[in-house]
Design a protein around this motif. Sequence first.
Motif, mmCIF file in Angstrom:
data_model
loop_
_atom_site.group_PDB
_atom_site.id
_atom_site.type_symbol
_atom_site.label_atom_id
_atom_site.label_comp_id
_atom_site.label_asym_id
_atom_site.label_seq_id
_atom_site.Cartn_x
_atom_site.Cartn_y
_atom_site.Cartn_z
ATOM 1 N N GLY A 39 17.138 29.678 51.985
ATOM 2 C CA GLY A 39 16.285 29.699 53.165
ATOM 3 C C GLY A 39 15.891 31.082 53.646
ATOM 4 N N THR A 40 16.305 32.123 52.931
ATOM 5 C CA THR A 40 15.952 33.492 53.320
ATOM 6 C C THR A 40 15.009 34.099 52.283
ATOM 7 O OG1 THR A 40 17.879 34.447 52.186
ATOM 8 C CG2 THR A 40 18.144 33.855 54.499
ATOM 9 N N THR A 41 14.262 35.102 52.716
ATOM 10 C CA THR A 41 13.351 35.845 51.847
ATOM 11 C C THR A 41 13.685 37.319 51.970
ATOM 12 O OG1 THR A 41 11.613 34.198 52.185
ATOM 13 C CG2 THR A 41 10.929 36.341 51.334
ATOM 14 N N ASN A 63 13.899 31.446 47.666
ATOM 15 C CA ASN A 63 14.239 30.170 47.042
ATOM 16 C C ASN A 63 15.474 30.297 46.137
ATOM 17 O OD1 ASN A 63 13.964 27.419 46.539
ATOM 18 N ND2 ASN A 63 12.598 27.741 44.798
ATOM 19 N N PHE A 64 16.532 30.827 46.696
ATOM 20 C CA PHE A 64 17.796 30.962 45.955
ATOM 21 C C PHE A 64 18.392 29.574 45.734
ATOM 22 C CE2 PHE A 64 17.068 35.055 47.807
ATOM 23 C CZ PHE A 64 17.610 35.964 46.919
ATOM 24 N N THR A 65 18.693 29.265 44.487
ATOM 25 C CA THR A 65 19.186 27.942 44.135
ATOM 26 C C THR A 65 20.387 28.075 43.210
ATOM 27 O OG1 THR A 65 16.899 27.137 44.196
ATOM 28 C CG2 THR A 65 18.535 25.711 43.160
ATOM 29 N N GLU A 66 21.472 27.402 43.551
ATOM 30 C CA GLU A 66 22.634 27.380 42.664
ATOM 31 C C GLU A 66 22.333 26.513 41.448
ATOM 32 O OE1 GLU A 66 26.669 27.952 45.024
ATOM 33 O OE2 GLU A 66 25.579 26.192 45.727
ATOM 34 N N THR A 67 22.838 26.923 40.292
ATOM 35 C CA THR A 67 22.690 26.155 39.057
ATOM 36 C C THR A 67 24.078 25.906 38.471
ATOM 37 O OG1 THR A 67 22.536 28.113 37.638
ATOM 38 C CG2 THR A 67 20.478 27.288 38.615
ATOM 39 N N PHE A 71 22.961 31.026 39.323
ATOM 40 C CA PHE A 71 21.914 30.792 40.320
ATOM 41 C C PHE A 71 20.570 31.262 39.771
ATOM 42 C CE2 PHE A 71 22.763 35.242 41.212
ATOM 43 C CZ PHE A 71 21.574 35.752 41.724
ATOM 44 N N GLN A 72 19.519 30.821 40.427
ATOM 45 C CA GLN A 72 18.182 31.299 40.100
ATOM 46 C C GLN A 72 17.448 31.612 41.390
ATOM 47 O OE1 GLN A 72 16.744 27.757 38.001
ATOM 48 N NE2 GLN A 72 15.297 27.375 39.681
ATOM 49 N N THR A 73 16.430 32.447 41.279
ATOM 50 C CA THR A 73 15.628 32.805 42.442
ATOM 51 C C THR A 73 14.195 33.061 42.021
ATOM 52 O OG1 THR A 73 15.505 34.269 44.374
ATOM 53 C CG2 THR A 73 16.152 35.278 42.308
ATOM 54 N N GLU A 83 -2.234 42.171 44.449
ATOM 55 C CA GLU A 83 -2.114 41.464 43.175
ATOM 56 C C GLU A 83 -0.637 41.301 42.837
ATOM 57 O OE1 GLU A 83 -4.369 43.319 40.082
ATOM 58 O OE2 GLU A 83 -6.187 43.436 41.290
ATOM 59 N N HIS A 84 -0.258 40.112 42.376
ATOM 60 C CA HIS A 84 1.158 39.865 42.128
ATOM 61 C C HIS A 84 1.370 38.932 40.936
ATOM 62 C CE1 HIS A 84 -0.147 36.582 44.834
ATOM 63 N NE2 HIS A 84 0.616 35.845 44.038
ATOM 64 N N ILE A 85 2.616 38.914 40.472
ATOM 65 C CA ILE A 85 3.051 38.022 39.405
ATOM 66 C C ILE A 85 4.221 37.217 39.943
ATOM 67 C CG2 ILE A 85 4.087 37.906 37.097
ATOM 68 C CD1 ILE A 85 2.653 40.616 36.534
ATOM 69 N N ASP A 86 4.135 35.893 39.859
ATOM 70 C CA ASP A 86 5.227 35.015 40.282
ATOM 71 C C ASP A 86 6.043 34.597 39.067
ATOM 72 O OD1 ASP A 86 4.531 34.965 43.020
ATOM 73 O OD2 ASP A 86 3.037 33.410 42.662
ATOM 74 N N TRP A 87 7.359 34.641 39.195
ATOM 75 C CA TRP A 87 8.233 34.237 38.096
ATOM 76 C C TRP A 87 9.604 33.857 38.642
ATOM 77 C CZ3 TRP A 87 12.359 37.583 36.331
ATOM 78 C CH2 TRP A 87 12.411 38.817 37.009
ATOM 79 N N VAL A 88 10.411 33.225 37.803
ATOM 80 C CA VAL A 88 11.750 32.775 38.208
ATOM 81 C C VAL A 88 12.797 33.492 37.361
ATOM 82 C CG1 VAL A 88 13.294 30.797 38.451
ATOM 83 C CG2 VAL A 88 10.823 30.507 38.832
ATOM 84 N N ALA A 89 13.814 34.043 38.015
ATOM 85 C CA ALA A 89 14.919 34.707 37.321
ATOM 86 C C ALA A 89 16.135 33.788 37.303
ATOM 87 C CB ALA A 89 15.261 36.022 38.014
ATOM 88 N N HIS A 90 16.822 33.753 36.175
ATOM 89 C CA HIS A 90 18.006 32.905 35.989
ATOM 90 C C HIS A 90 19.209 33.795 35.699
ATOM 91 C CE1 HIS A 90 14.374 30.690 34.784
ATOM 92 N NE2 HIS A 90 14.974 29.610 35.258
#
Length: 201
Positions: A39-41, A63-67, A71-73, A83-90
């Motif tokens: 819930g934090t940014t 969007n910190f999520t436990e796996t 975790f991933q964010t 200009e930006h790039i959106d991606w998910v880190a694991h």
Amino acid sequence: MFFTKIILATLLLSAAIAFEQKCFFPEPARDFDAYKLRGTTWYTGLQTNDAVASDIKCERAGNFTETSTGFQTDFRTFKKSNEHIDWVAHFTFLRSAVYQESKVKDDFSMTNAYTFDENGKYNSAADSIVENVLLERDFAFISDYLNYWMGILCSAEGQWIVWIYFQTKSPSLTNIAAAYNELQRLGVSTQLYASQCEKAH
């Protein structure tokens, strides 16, 4: 105002650190709990002047999520102000507060986000950090869940890579001092520079 605060914090760090020492991997005294960041940014505020950070105006994490493995964010990496790039880190849990980035899941995303400058030109030094440090070395994640969230790495060549995130693009001196004090406690000795998050949209 924000610029003045960052300059003050940078000067404080410069005064306290007479020279940059060869890095060692810090062993955090407490565990990192990604669940507490739900819930934090967070926005980059201070970082080392490594080849990856030098090509990024700002980075936002949320969007910190436990796996099942750690975790991933979600990251939004700003190359230019708008200009930006959106991606998910694991990240895979190794031991208390120590994780490793998933090379299988994140290689393409990190290469896309980090190895090209704002004009689309390939940066071989940044690519080397992605392949040999970010995707190979251990991350120490440290947070007090209020003032800062930081990632610390140590390359095989003894180079510190430190990125400090705050919950606002304009962190207060209290936020910055809390992060600085934690770096001192960990024995991290490196020059830090201000991000350009206040210019990113």
